[in-house]
Enzyme design. Structure first.
Site, PDB file in Angstrom:
ATOM      1  N   ASP A 231      -6.166  21.392  31.118  1.00  0.00           N
ATOM      2  CA  ASP A 231      -6.567  20.067  31.611  1.00  0.00           C
ATOM      3  C   ASP A 231      -5.848  19.769  32.927  1.00  0.00           C
ATOM      4  O   ASP A 231      -4.618  19.904  33.036  1.00  0.00           O
ATOM      5  CB  ASP A 231      -6.211  19.008  30.567  1.00  0.00           C
ATOM      6  CG  ASP A 231      -6.665  17.619  30.983  1.00  0.00           C
ATOM      7  OD1 ASP A 231      -7.822  17.286  30.716  1.00  0.00           O
ATOM      8  OD2 ASP A 231      -5.854  16.877  31.578  1.00  0.00           O
TER       9      ASP A 231
ATOM     10  N   ARG B  27      -0.276  -3.914 -11.170  1.00  0.00           N
ATOM     11  CA  ARG B  27      -1.418  -4.514 -10.485  1.00  0.00           C
ATOM     12  C   ARG B  27      -0.995  -5.001  -9.102  1.00  0.00           C
ATOM     13  O   ARG B  27       0.181  -5.318  -8.877  1.00  0.00           O
ATOM     14  CB  ARG B  27      -2.026  -5.657 -11.289  1.00  0.00           C
ATOM     15  CG  ARG B  27      -1.130  -6.846 -11.524  1.00  0.00           C
ATOM     16  CD  ARG B  27      -1.859  -7.901 -12.354  1.00  0.00           C
ATOM     17  NE  ARG B  27      -1.016  -9.044 -12.674  1.00  0.00           N
ATOM     18  CZ  ARG B  27      -0.815 -10.077 -11.869  1.00  0.00           C
ATOM     19  NH1 ARG B  27      -1.395 -10.094 -10.677  1.00  0.00           N
ATOM     20  NH2 ARG B  27      -0.045 -11.081 -12.227  1.00  0.00           N
TER      21      ARG B  27
ATOM     22  N   CYS C 281      -0.193  -7.128  -5.760  1.00  0.00           N
ATOM     23  CA  CYS C 281       0.277  -8.476  -5.454  1.00  0.00           C
ATOM     24  C   CYS C 281      -0.802  -9.252  -4.703  1.00  0.00           C
ATOM     25  O   CYS C 281      -1.459  -8.705  -3.807  1.00  0.00           O
ATOM     26  CB  CYS C 281       1.546  -8.381  -4.604  1.00  0.00           C
ATOM     27  SG  CYS C 281       2.170  -9.945  -3.987  1.00  0.00           S
TER      28      CYS C 281
ATOM     29  N   CYS D 234       3.950  -4.265  -4.594  1.00  0.00           N
ATOM     30  CA  CYS D 234       3.893  -4.971  -3.312  1.00  0.00           C
ATOM     31  C   CYS D 234       4.086  -4.019  -2.138  1.00  0.00           C
ATOM     32  O   CYS D 234       4.496  -2.870  -2.302  1.00  0.00           O
ATOM     33  CB  CYS D 234       4.999  -6.035  -3.239  1.00  0.00           C
ATOM     34  SG  CYS D 234       4.960  -7.276  -4.528  1.00  0.00           S
TER      35      CYS D 234
END
Length: 454
Positions: free
Chosen positions: A419, A62, A64, A33
């Site tokens: 810059d 696997r 969630c 999870c």
């Protein structure tokens, strides 16, 4: 990787700032999870922590179906100085191994296949091919959850050449079938995806930056959303990204001519919105080394669609104001950009720019030639996506190459020396700033300083 105590504290608090930085596997259920999962918190003795979803899957867990690890912000593996591994990950995520093989990828990286495999084995415990396959399946899972695309279109959009290969790979990688996923979702006619980020996220300043540089017809911005037309490979279309601050995500609706480049397009949108940055960690670093600098929380790097567009915009922005640069880019898009069926304009192709004399641009002849020179070299395939290689082109200097690296590639460690805006911002500070100490986050220092003047 965070230490176990940090992971434990973050998961118990369900702290969204750690979403995607690690994953929680529960040995009693075989599921992994996100830290923000709403499920009942498991006991610590049943928990394992992983740095990536790839590693958790490789260990036999696997994903969630409630918190959906495929929807987590990407891990911060790309952050910090440019490395071979981070560049390889970026190329693979953009589809390099779907379009070609490992040998060709190694040629682009300038390394041997054995070394690349060692890098991936040390980092993820898998080969580059296995990593790429898992990422394809994770993206497919996201499409199965969030869109009503037919499974065969999901397979194509995820880079699989056949439905059978997709089904086999998906079941092997996810321990689920595409049908298992589809039974969990509501049907939705729109092609919509949800792209998460870690808070804080300074949407107002990002929106302001895009509004300040807006090109009519090409881009659109309002209080809650931004969008633009796009071209990726053979795919054209446009997207709208609506900010959902309560859920720490953008809801992105896409209209595309085809789906084969969808994964790369989603990656580009993530980069444009800078959704994978861990701004809390970046700001801790900046505060530690630059305590005298006032910081705004959650500032992001606003990106261009790609390095070529960033390059053309940077050349047209040399030594002129933002308003003047916008007028030049607007003229370029109006004269050479294609118009779609809805009247929207796409940014001109390199071929279209190279073939034009650009007489409609009110520029010195040398600047027009720089634009054409860049477009011609890109169109012929003579330039790579690393802007440092562009310095051999007449008219492309370090400032231009650095702007392209920051906005076109999302490089987090760019300092735009010289810059004008940065010089103005630095002059307002009471004490001098040691720019070098901001590395590897000098791009974010740039945004913090610009934020004080734009």
């Amino acid at each position: 990787m965070l230490d176990p105590q940090q992971c434990r504290s973050a998961r118990l608090a369900r702290d969204a700032r750690f979403d995607g930085r690690f994953f929680i596997a529960v040995e009693t259920t075989g599921i992994f999870c996100r830290p923000i999962c709403p499920a009942t918190l498991p006991q610590e003795r049943h928990v394992r922590y992983f740095e990536s979803a790839v590693a958790a899957s490789r260990a036999g867990f696997r994903p969630c179906l409630r918190c959906r690890p495929d929807s987590a912000p990407d891990s911060p593996a790309w952050q910090g100085p440019q490395t071979t591994l981070s560049r390889a990950i970026r190329l693979i995520d953009a589809g390099a191994l779907q379009q070609s093989n490992v040998a060709a990828l190694c040629d682009r990286l300038g390394i041997g296949e054995r070394y690349l495999r060692q890098l991936f084995q040390r980092r993820f415990g898998v080969s580059p091919k296995a990593y790429a396959l898992y990422r394809q399946c994770l993206f497919a899972k996201k499409l199965l959850h969030e869109t009503a695309l037919p499974v065969i279109d999901v397979a194509h959009a995820s880079g699989f050449s056949s439905l059978r290969r997709f089904n086999d790979a998906f079941k092997r990688q996810m321990a689920l079938t595409p049908s298992d996923i589809r039974r969990q979702k509501r049907r939705n006619a729109a092609l919509t995806v949800k792209l998460a980020y870690r808070p804080p996220y300074q949407w107002e300043r990002l929106r302001h930056f895009y509004a300040l540089h807006l090109i009519e017809g090409l881009e659109w911005v309002d209080e809650r959303s931004l969008g633009r037309t796009l071209r990726q490979g053979e795919t054209t279309g446009y997207f709208d990204a609506v900010h959902d601050p309560e859920r720490h995500q953008f809801v992105v609706t896409l209209v595309l001519s085809e789906l084969g480049d969808l994964s790369a397009i989603v990656r580009q949108i993530r980069r444009m919105l800078d959704l994978d940055a861990d701004t809390a960690a970046i700001e801790v670093h900046l505060r530690r080394h630059l305590p005298e600098l006032p910081l705004a929380e959650g500032l992001r790097l606003p990106g261009s669609w790609g390095v070529f567009e960033a390059g053309i915009r940077a050349v047209l922005g040399q030594q002129v104001s933002i308003a003047a640069a916008n007028r030049l880019i607007q003229n370029l898009v109006d004269h050479l950009g294609e118009t779609d069926a809805g009247g929207r304009r796409r940014f001109p192709t390199a071929g279209a720019i190279a073939a034009s004399d650009l007489a409609f641009l009110k520029l010195p002849a040398s600047r027009r030639e720089t634009v054409r020179r860049l477009a011609t070299a890109w169109d012929r395939g003579e330039l790579g996506e690393d802007p440092r290689q562009w310095l051999s082109l007449k008219g492309i200097g370090p400032w231009t190459a650095n702007v392209v690296a920051m906005r076109g590639n999302g490089d987090p460690d760019i300092w735009l020396d010289g810059d004008v805006g940065l010089r103005r911002a630095l002059a307002r500070l009471e004490t001098p700033v040691d720019i070098a100490t901001a590395s590897p986050w000098r791009s974010y220092l740039t945004m913090q300083l610009w934020n004080q003047i734009l």
